[in-house]
Design an enzyme around this catalytic site. Structure first.
Site, PDB file in Angstrom:
ATOM      1  N   ILE A  10       0.808  -1.223   0.000  1.00 29.92           N
ATOM      2  CA  ILE A  10       0.000   0.000   0.000  1.00 29.92           C
ATOM      3  C   ILE A  10       0.839   1.270   0.000  1.00 29.92           C
ATOM      4  CG2 ILE A  10      -2.157  -0.921   0.947  1.00 29.92           C
ATOM      5  CD1 ILE A  10      -1.252  -0.230   3.715  1.00 29.92           C
ATOM      6  N   GLY A  13       8.370   3.595   1.059  1.00 32.14           N
ATOM      7  CA  GLY A  13       9.119   4.663   1.718  1.00 32.14           C
ATOM      8  C   GLY A  13      10.585   4.574   1.359  1.00 32.14           C
ATOM      9  N   PHE A  15      13.153   3.202   2.896  1.00 25.33           N
ATOM     10  CA  PHE A  15      13.896   1.961   3.169  1.00 25.33           C
ATOM     11  C   PHE A  15      13.107   0.701   2.887  1.00 25.33           C
ATOM     12  CE2 PHE A  15      15.767   4.987   6.344  1.00 25.33           C
ATOM     13  CZ  PHE A  15      16.989   5.138   5.712  1.00 25.33           C
ATOM     14  N   GLY A  16      11.880   0.836   2.390  1.00 21.28           N
ATOM     15  CA  GLY A  16      11.121  -0.386   2.130  1.00 21.28           C
ATOM     16  C   GLY A  16       9.654  -0.122   1.908  1.00 21.28           C
ATOM     17  N   GLU A  17       8.862  -1.192   2.032  1.00 16.26           N
ATOM     18  CA  GLU A  17       7.459  -1.143   1.656  1.00 16.26           C
ATOM     19  C   GLU A  17       6.524  -1.160   2.856  1.00 16.26           C
ATOM     20  OE1 GLU A  17       9.506  -3.716   0.749  1.00 16.26           O
ATOM     21  OE2 GLU A  17       9.937  -3.271  -1.365  1.00 16.26           O
ATOM     22  N   VAL A  18       5.288  -0.733   2.598  1.00 15.76           N
ATOM     23  CA  VAL A  18       4.215  -0.838   3.586  1.00 15.76           C
ATOM     24  C   VAL A  18       3.127  -1.740   2.982  1.00 15.76           C
ATOM     25  CG1 VAL A  18       2.533   0.417   4.976  1.00 15.76           C
ATOM     26  CG2 VAL A  18       4.747   1.465   4.473  1.00 15.76           C
ATOM     27  N   LYS A  33       4.875  -1.925   8.131  1.00 15.08           N
ATOM     28  CA  LYS A  33       5.928  -1.140   7.481  1.00 15.08           C
ATOM     29  C   LYS A  33       7.236  -1.897   7.629  1.00 15.08           C
ATOM     30  CE  LYS A  33       8.195   3.410   7.586  1.00 15.08           C
ATOM     31  NZ  LYS A  33       8.035   4.838   7.938  1.00 15.08           N
ATOM     32  N   ASP A 131       7.989  17.094  10.633  1.00 15.54           N
ATOM     33  CA  ASP A 131       7.730  16.921   9.195  1.00 15.54           C
ATOM     34  C   ASP A 131       6.255  17.049   8.854  1.00 15.54           C
ATOM     35  OD1 ASP A 131       8.640  16.656   6.614  1.00 15.54           O
ATOM     36  OD2 ASP A 131       8.689  14.471   6.640  1.00 15.54           O
TER      37      ASP A 131
HETATM   38  P1  ADP Z   1       9.079   6.586   4.972  1.00 11.35           P
HETATM   39  O1  ADP Z   1       9.368   6.754   6.427  1.00 11.35           O
HETATM   40  O2  ADP Z   1      10.095   5.735   4.329  1.00 11.35           O
HETATM   41  O3  ADP Z   1       8.809   7.871   4.276  1.00 11.35           O
HETATM   42  P2  ADP Z   1       6.247   6.166   5.302  1.00 11.35           P
HETATM   43  O4  ADP Z   1       5.977   5.849   6.728  1.00 11.35           O
HETATM   44  O5  ADP Z   1       6.007   7.583   4.894  1.00 11.35           O
HETATM   45  O6  ADP Z   1       7.727   5.735   4.905  1.00 11.35           O
HETATM   46  O7  ADP Z   1       5.391   5.175   4.418  1.00 11.35           O
HETATM   47  C1  ADP Z   1       5.461   5.175   3.014  1.00 11.35           C
HETATM   48  C2  ADP Z   1       4.060   5.198   2.403  1.00 11.35           C
HETATM   49  O8  ADP Z   1       3.319   4.063   2.857  1.00 11.35           O
HETATM   50  C3  ADP Z   1       3.223   6.395   2.824  1.00 11.35           C
HETATM   51  O9  ADP Z   1       3.382   7.480   1.954  1.00 11.35           O
HETATM   52  C4  ADP Z   1       1.813   5.847   2.782  1.00 11.35           C
HETATM   53  O10 ADP Z   1       1.308   5.928   1.456  1.00 11.35           O
HETATM   54  C5  ADP Z   1       1.975   4.385   3.149  1.00 11.35           C
HETATM   55  N1  ADP Z   1       1.694   4.151   4.571  1.00 11.35           N
HETATM   56  C6  ADP Z   1       2.542   4.371   5.600  1.00 11.35           C
HETATM   57  N2  ADP Z   1       1.984   4.062   6.780  1.00 11.35           N
HETATM   58  C7  ADP Z   1       0.739   3.629   6.512  1.00 11.35           C
HETATM   59  C8  ADP Z   1      -0.361   3.153   7.322  1.00 11.35           C
HETATM   60  N3  ADP Z   1      -0.251   3.079   8.650  1.00 11.35           N
HETATM   61  N4  ADP Z   1      -1.513   2.807   6.703  1.00 11.35           N
HETATM   62  C9  ADP Z   1      -1.594   2.893   5.363  1.00 11.35           C
HETATM   63  N5  ADP Z   1      -0.629   3.325   4.543  1.00 11.35           N
HETATM   64  C10 ADP Z   1       0.539   3.694   5.094  1.00 11.35           C
END
Ligand code: ADP
Ligand code: MG
Length: 369
Positions: A10, A13, A15-18, A33, A131
Site C-alpha cells: 500500500i 518509503g 527503506f522499504g514497503e508498507v 511497514k 515533518d
Molecule cells: P518513509 O518513512 O520511508 O517515508 P512512510 O511511513 O512515509 O515511509 O510510508 C510510506 C508510504 O506508505 C506512505 O506514503 C503511505 O502511502 C503508506 N503508509 C505508511 N503508513 C501507513 C499506514 N499506517 N496505513 C496505510 N498506509 C501507510
C-alpha cells in the site's frame, strides 16, 4: 512474521514497503511497514530506523491517541525491520488535495482540529514531529485523519535539537537557521504552512511552483506572508499567529502550548471533547476500493541489484537486538476487541463458517497480487 497474513503493498518509503496485513489469531487488520536492513546499511540509515522505533514506542504507550499512526508491535527477521501500525486505508491529504482541489475554511478546520490533538499528544511527551505536511496526514476509511511517519520526530526532553530537518516550504525559520536549538515551536510553524497549503494549494513560501530549495528557504526566513482578502478575519489572525518568525510571538509557543491554538477565535464553537471522540463529520470520505495513492504503479519497485554488494554482519544485527517490542496495552485491546466480535459470531455458526471461507479466499486472492 508468521503471526500475520500479508496482503497487498500500500505504500513505499525510503527503506522499504508498507503492506496491509491481518493478525492471524485475532483477525485484526494493520499496516506492516518493513524496512530493508541492507537498504538501511547502504544509506547509513541505522540511526534513523532506530529513532523511528523509539519515537513510535513513546507515542504508542499510555493514553491512546486517535490522531497519530501508532505502533502495536515491532519485530525483525534476518533481512527486515517491521513495524505493525494502525491501518489507514484512505490515502493521504496531499493526494486528496490534488483530487478534491483546495479545501474551504470549514473543511480545513476539521483536519486542523484533529491534527492539533495529534501534535498535543506528541508535545506532551516532549516530542517534536518536524515533518508536518499534507503528505504525512493519512485518512482512514471514514475520512478521519492521523499524523503518520515518525522517522524525523525527535525527543527534546533532555537536549533540544538544532539540525535542519524537514521539508522545504514547511520548515520553521529556527529549524533553517544553522546551530539554533528549537523545540515544539517548529511544529506550530509547519502547521501554519500546512493549513495554508490546504486552502491555497501551495506552501506560503513556495511561489510560482519553484523547485529551488534555497529560494523557498530564503522566503521562509524573510518574507511577510500576504493573506488573501477571501480569508475570514479569524483565519487571517490564526495564520498570522502560526507563521510568526519570532518564536516568542508565535501561537502555540507562548507557554500554553496547544491550548493557545485551540482557544483561538478561528476554532470558536469547536467542542474539543467531541473532536477527540471523532464525532465531527469528515469533509471527505475516501472512495472505497480505490488505491487512493498517486496510482498503484507509482509505488514502483526497488531494484534488487542496488543492495547486491551489501553484506549484513553480526555487528549490523547487533544494532537491532533491542528492536522487538509489544505494546502490551495495545495487544490487550486487540484481543478484547476481537474476542468480543467472536462471541457475537458464535451466535450464528453458519454466518461464522461463511465468513471464514470468504476470508480464506480473500487472503489467497490478496497474496496473489
Ligand atoms: P518513509 O518513512 O520511508 O517515508 P512512510 O511511513 O512515509 O515511509 O510510508 C510510506 C508510504 O506508505 C506512505 O506514503 C503511505 O502511502 C503508506 N503508509 C505508511 N503508513 C501507513 C499506514 N499506517 N496505513 C496505510 N498506509 C501507510
Ligand atoms: Mg514518508
Amino acid at each position: 512474521m508468521n503471526d500475520f497474513s500479508v496482503h497487498r503493498i500500500i505504500g513505499r518509503g525510503g527503506f522499504g514497503e508498507v503492506y496491509g496485513c491481518r493478525k492471524a489469531d485475532t483477525g485484526k487488520m494493520y499496516a506492516m511497514k518493513c524496512l530493508d536492513k541492507k537498504r538501511i546499511k547502504m544509506k547509513q540509515g541505522e540511526t534513523l530506523a532506530l529513532n523511528e522505533r523509539i519515537m513510535l514506542s513513546l507515542v504508542s504507550t499510555g493514553q491512546d491517541c486517535p490522531f497519530i499512526v501508532c505502533m502495536t508491535y515491532a519485530f525483525h527477521t534476518p533481512d527486515k525491520l517491521c513495524f505493525i501500525l494502525d491501518l489507514m486505508n484512505g490515502g493521504d491529504l496531499h493526494y486528496h488535495l490534488s483530487q478534491h482541489g483546495v479545501f474551504n475554511e470549514t473543511e480545513m478546520k476539521f483536519y486542523a482540529a484533529e491534527v492539533i490533538l495529534g501534535l498535543e499528544h506528541m508535545h506532551r511527551r516532549y516530542i517534536v514531529y518536524r515533518d508536518l505536511k499534507p503528505a504525512n496526514i493519512l485518512l482512514d476509511e471514514h475520512g478521519h485523519v492521523r499524523i503518520s511517519d515518525l522517522g524525523l520526530a525527535c525527543d527534546f526532553s533532555k537536549k533540544k535539537p538544532h539540525a535542519s530537518v524537514g521539508t522545504h516550504g514547511y520548515m520553521a525559520p529556527e529549524v533553517l537557521s544553522k546551530g539554533t536549538a528549537y523545540d515544539s515551536s517548529a511544529d506550530w510553524f509547519s502547521f501554519g504552512c500546512m493549513l495554508y497549503k490546504l486552502l491555497k494549494g501551495h506552501s506560503p513560501f513556495r511561489q510560482h511552483k519553484t523547485k529551488d530549495k534555497h529560494e523557498i528557504d530564503r522566503m521562509t526566513l524573510t518574507m511577510n506572508v500576504e493573506l488573501p482578502d477571501s480569508f475570514s478575519k479569524e483565519l487571517k489572525s490564526l495564520l498570522e499567529g502560526l507563521l510568526q518568525r519570532d518564536i516568542d510571538k508565535r501561537l502555540g509557543c507562548k507557554g500554553q502550548g496547544s491550548d493557545e491554538v485551540k482557544e483561538h477565535p478561528f476554532f470558536a464553537g469547536i467542542d474539543w471533547q467531541q473532536v477527540y471522540l471523532q464525532k465531527y463529520t469528515p469533509p471527505l470520505i475516501p472512495p472505497r476500493g480505490e488505491v487512493n495513492a498517486a496510482d498503484a504503479f507509482d509505488i514502483g519497485s526497488f531494484d534488487e541489484e542496488d543492495t547486491k554488494g551489501i553484506k549484513l554482519t553480526d555487528a549490523d544485527q547487533e544494532l537491532y537486538k533491542n528492536f522487538p517490542l509489544v505494546i502490551s496495552e495495545r495487544w490487550q485491546n486487540e484481543v478484547a476487541e476481537t474476542v468480543f466480535e467472536t462471541v457475537n459470531f458464535e451466535a450464528d455458526k453458519t454466518e461464522h463458517k461463511k465468513r471464514a471461507k470468504q476470508k480464506k479466499l480473500y487472503d489467497i486472492d490478496e497474496k496473489g497480487i
